[in-house]
Design an enzyme around this catalytic site. Structure first.
Site, short mmCIF file in Angstrom:
data_model
loop_
_atom_site.label_atom_id
_atom_site.label_comp_id
_atom_site.label_asym_id
_atom_site.label_seq_id
_atom_site.Cartn_x
_atom_site.Cartn_y
_atom_site.Cartn_z
N THR A 18 49.32 45.44 45.62
CA THR A 18 47.99 44.94 46.00
C THR A 18 47.91 44.72 47.51
O THR A 18 46.88 44.95 48.14
CB THR A 18 47.68 43.61 45.28
OG1 THR A 18 47.99 43.74 43.89
CG2 THR A 18 46.23 43.22 45.44
N ARG A 22 56.31 44.47 48.67
CA ARG A 22 56.97 43.17 48.51
C ARG A 22 58.19 43.33 47.62
O ARG A 22 58.08 43.88 46.53
CB ARG A 22 56.00 42.15 47.89
CG ARG A 22 54.88 41.83 48.87
CD ARG A 22 54.00 40.71 48.39
NE ARG A 22 52.85 40.64 49.29
CZ ARG A 22 51.80 39.86 49.10
NH1 ARG A 22 51.74 39.08 48.05
NH2 ARG A 22 50.80 39.87 49.96
N HIS A 114 52.08 34.31 49.31
CA HIS A 114 52.31 33.09 48.54
C HIS A 114 53.64 33.12 47.80
O HIS A 114 53.99 32.14 47.14
CB HIS A 114 51.17 32.91 47.54
CG HIS A 114 50.98 34.12 46.69
ND1 HIS A 114 50.47 35.29 47.18
CD2 HIS A 114 51.28 34.36 45.40
CE1 HIS A 114 50.45 36.19 46.22
NE2 HIS A 114 50.93 35.66 45.13
N LYS A 126 53.35 45.05 55.53
CA LYS A 126 52.19 45.90 55.30
C LYS A 126 51.63 46.41 56.62
O LYS A 126 51.84 45.80 57.67
CB LYS A 126 51.12 45.18 54.49
CG LYS A 126 50.41 44.08 55.23
CD LYS A 126 49.24 43.60 54.38
CE LYS A 126 48.54 42.46 55.08
NZ LYS A 126 47.23 42.19 54.50
N ASP A 281 46.14 33.40 54.78
CA ASP A 281 44.86 34.04 54.44
C ASP A 281 44.17 33.42 53.23
O ASP A 281 43.02 33.73 52.95
CB ASP A 281 45.02 35.56 54.28
CG ASP A 281 46.04 35.95 53.23
OD1 ASP A 281 46.67 35.04 52.63
OD2 ASP A 281 46.23 37.16 53.01
N ARG A 282 44.86 32.52 52.52
CA ARG A 282 44.21 31.88 51.37
C ARG A 282 43.79 30.45 51.70
O ARG A 282 44.31 29.84 52.64
CB ARG A 282 45.18 31.80 50.19
CG ARG A 282 45.60 33.12 49.67
CD ARG A 282 46.44 32.95 48.44
NE ARG A 282 46.78 34.27 47.93
CZ ARG A 282 47.11 34.53 46.69
NH1 ARG A 282 47.18 33.55 45.81
NH2 ARG A 282 47.39 35.75 46.31
N THR A 344 40.50 44.28 42.92
CA THR A 344 41.28 43.20 43.53
C THR A 344 42.03 43.69 44.77
O THR A 344 42.60 44.77 44.77
CB THR A 344 42.28 42.68 42.48
OG1 THR A 344 41.54 42.06 41.44
CG2 THR A 344 43.25 41.69 43.08
N GLU A 363 37.52 36.45 46.88
CA GLU A 363 38.25 36.71 45.65
C GLU A 363 38.50 35.38 44.96
O GLU A 363 38.61 34.33 45.62
CB GLU A 363 39.59 37.37 45.94
CG GLU A 363 39.48 38.75 46.55
CD GLU A 363 40.84 39.43 46.60
OE1 GLU A 363 41.13 40.22 45.69
OE2 GLU A 363 41.61 39.16 47.54
N GLU A 364 38.65 35.44 43.64
CA GLU A 364 38.91 34.22 42.86
C GLU A 364 40.27 33.60 43.19
O GLU A 364 40.52 32.46 42.88
CB GLU A 364 38.82 34.50 41.36
CG GLU A 364 39.51 35.76 40.85
CD GLU A 364 40.98 35.81 41.09
OE1 GLU A 364 41.64 34.79 40.83
OE2 GLU A 364 41.48 36.87 41.51
N SER A 365 41.14 34.39 43.83
CA SER A 365 42.52 33.97 44.08
C SER A 365 42.64 33.17 45.38
O SER A 365 43.59 33.35 46.12
CB SER A 365 43.41 35.20 44.13
OG SER A 365 42.90 36.13 45.07
N LYS A 376 41.24 38.24 54.56
CA LYS A 376 40.75 36.93 54.15
C LYS A 376 41.36 35.91 55.09
O LYS A 376 42.35 36.18 55.75
CB LYS A 376 41.06 36.65 52.69
CG LYS A 376 42.51 36.78 52.25
CD LYS A 376 42.55 36.72 50.73
CE LYS A 376 43.96 36.60 50.19
NZ LYS A 376 44.69 37.87 50.14
N ARG A 496 47.42 38.17 34.34
CA ARG A 496 46.33 37.27 34.71
C ARG A 496 45.19 37.45 33.71
O ARG A 496 44.76 38.58 33.46
CB ARG A 496 45.82 37.58 36.12
CG ARG A 496 46.91 37.58 37.18
CD ARG A 496 46.31 37.39 38.58
NE ARG A 496 47.24 37.73 39.63
CZ ARG A 496 48.27 36.98 40.03
NH1 ARG A 496 48.51 35.84 39.41
NH2 ARG A 496 49.05 37.36 41.02
#
Ligand code: VG1
Ligand code: CO
Length: 543
Positions: A18, A22, A114, A126, A281-282, A344, A363-365, A376, A496
């Site tokens: 995504t 990683r 995270h 990335k 970013d979150r 996503t 995003e919901e995350s 983000k 999820r």
């Protein structure tokens, strides 16, 4: 300075997920692993000789070593200059900001976001393109393809670059400019939000707590919240980035940001609480004894955008990822602006922003952002909320309740089942998909299935198609269940389950989301044969 060409053989598993590649730190430490992937990036992007690159990471274990390797490879691959954050630090949104501000060819961001860090934790890498955003699938697929046929990489032999002092250094023919990682970003934030109003709010006794979770946002939050906006020292907690994030899981949700959650539910709770993740970013937004669901946060920001100077001219449109609730769609409809639904991952928003079709994305995350960068942005969301709170003079909870009263509430929750055996998770998804032909029209309690599909997306700008983006089951009353497997984990599989129902009645808006969604949760568990197939009684994380 001698450029060395090192013979290598490909690794078969360098497929970006995504958000980049990683893996366990130990995987990246194994000989040639990082080098191969970086060479695959350079071979794919074909930067003209003399180009500038941005480089930085979230400070996790192996960040410094990786930066030295990448610098020497950039020099050997003909780059003219690399802008590196001091100490190797750049949050993901700050990297995006720097790429855009200095119009560089692109950037490499070192982060597993995270995911936990440390010698036994995760590492990630990335590539972001010249617009500041994550490389689109077309490029990540090409990098993967290249990684599978690599026979050599290039590197120069040189001593390590001193990363702890700002300044310009020579590395072979290439220049390395070590920059203040915070300055450009902080300046951008000042240009978007009403710092005077926020300063007055804080000066008037409004109390806030920001949990940097020992990750990258510490220095950014201290500079912006404490220094520039006058929040008392100590308003930022866990503000020193540590290579292992203090042993924690730098994910700003109700489970992993428990220290902040305990403060915000306590008797002496401040007015506002927020946290960010490993790479910044979150964001998680909390009021006093109140949690703002990220899907609602996007909708509330959109509805109140005119209060922030950077958005006072209006929004071109909004975009949300498919599993994110439709709360933002309701605001967009009222504002008379388009709302786009993407797969996503932030890489799908870039084209829409570049084309000027959307201003806010989410995003919901726990991810929200805007066209000010192409990632983000955690602190941006925090400042946006503070700007709104300063202008409206209401508590966080009151703002959310009034929002729901006006638009209705998209009651929402996500259940994560982490660390499942991959075979079991894949079989569960296949089992669900196998029922799709016969599900429409079937009734489960109060719910009748209207449609089911495997979400696919055609990019409205370049026509590229992305398939297999999540299994959706929609019901006649507008509620829905979505099933997806995570593309960011490094161990087994994470399932999820996203649950959403619409509640128009304000008398019911105070209800607990898990209670309101109980019926859908039962259906989701039964249709997926969750217990039977995974042996799990309850989710690892509930949002
Ligand atoms: C998760 C989130 C997704 C987010 C991605 C990267 O992906 O669900 O919304 O864009 O992480 O965020 P997945 O595939 O695990 O569901 V970050 O902050 O890890 O860069
Ligand atoms: Co992140």
């Amino acid at each position: 300075m001698s450029i060395k060409t090192i013979v290598t053989t490909p690794f078969a598993d360098q497929k970006p997920g995504t958000s980049g590649l990683r893996k366990k730190v130990t995987a990246f430490q194994s000989p040639r692993y990082l080098e191969n992937f970086v060479q695959a990036i350079f071979d794919t992007i074909q930067a003209p000789s003399g180009s500038t690159l941005v480089l930085g990471g979230d400070g996790r274990y192996y960040n410094r070593e990786a930066i030295q390797i990448i610098l020497k490879m950039a020099a050997a691959n003909g780059f003219g200059k690399v802008l590196v954050g001091q100490g190797g630090i750049l949050s993901t949104p700050a990297a995006s900001c720097v790429i855009r501000k200095y119009a560089t060819f692109g950037g490499i961001i070192l982060s597993a976001s995270h995911n936990p860090g440390g010698p036994d934790g995760d590492f990630g890498i990335k590539y972001n393109t010249g617009n500041g955003g994550p490389a689109p699938e077309k490029i990540t697929e090409a990098i993967y393809a290249r990684s599978k046929e690599l026979t050599r990489y290039r590197v120069i032999e040189a001593p390590d670059v001193a990363l702890d002092q700002t300044g310009t250094y020579a590395l072979g023919e290439m220049k390395v400019e070590v920059i203040d990682p915070v300055a450009d970003y902080a300046e951008l934030m000042e240009s978007l939000f009403d710092f005077t109003a926020i300063r007055a709010l804080i000066g008037g006794g409004f109390r806030l707590c920001f949990d940097a979770m020992h990750a990258v946002t510490g220095p950014y939050a201290r500079e912006i919240l404490e220094k520039r906006l006058g929040a008392p020292t100590g308003s930022v907690i866990n503000g020193v980035p540590l290579p292992d994030f203090g042993g924690g899981h730098p994910d700003p949700n109700l489970t992993y940001a428990h220290q902040l959650v305990e403060i915000m539910v306590g008797a002496e709770a401040p007015d506002f609480g927020a946290a960010s993740d490993g790479d910044g970013d979150r964001n998680m937004i909390l009021g006093r004894q109140f949690f703002v669901n990220p899907s609602d946060s996007l909708a509330i920001l959109a509805a109140n955008a005119a209060l922030a100077p950077g958005y006072a001219a209006g929004l071109a449109g909004v975009a949300r990822s498919m599993p994110t609730s439709a709360a933002a769609d309701r605001v967009a409809a009222q504002l008379g602006i388009p709302c786009f639904e993407t797969p996503t991952g932030w890489k799908f928003f870039g084209n829409l922003m570049d084309a000027g079709k959307v201003t806010l994305c989410g995003e919901e995350s726990f991810g929200t952002g805007s066209s000010h960068v192409r990632e983000k942005d955690g602190l941006w969301a925090v400042l946006f909320w503070l700007n709104i709170l300063a202008k409206r003079g209401l508590p966080v909870e009151e703002i959310a309740l009034r929002h729901w009263a006006e638009y209705g509430r998209n009651v929402y929750s996500r259940h994560d089942y982490e660390g499942l055996p991959s075979d079991a998770a894949n079989a569960l998804m296949a089992h669900l998909k196998g029922q799709f032909a016969k599900l429409p029209g079937q009734r489960f309690g109060n719910y009748q299935v209207k449609f089911c599909d495997d979400f696919s997306y055609t990019d409205p700008i370049d026509g590229s198609v992305s398939t297999g983006q999540g299994l959706r089951i929609g019901f006649e009353d507008g509620s829905r269940i979505v099933f997806r497997l995570s593309g960011t984990g490094t161990e087994g599989a994470t399932l999820r389950i996203y649950l959403e129902a619409f509640e128009p009645d304000p008398a019911k808006h105070g209800q607990d989301a898990q209670q309101a969604l109980a019926g859908l949760i039962v259906i989701a568990n039964e249709l997926s044969e969750l217990k039977l197939r995974t042996g799990r009684e309850k989710p690892t994380v509930i949002t």
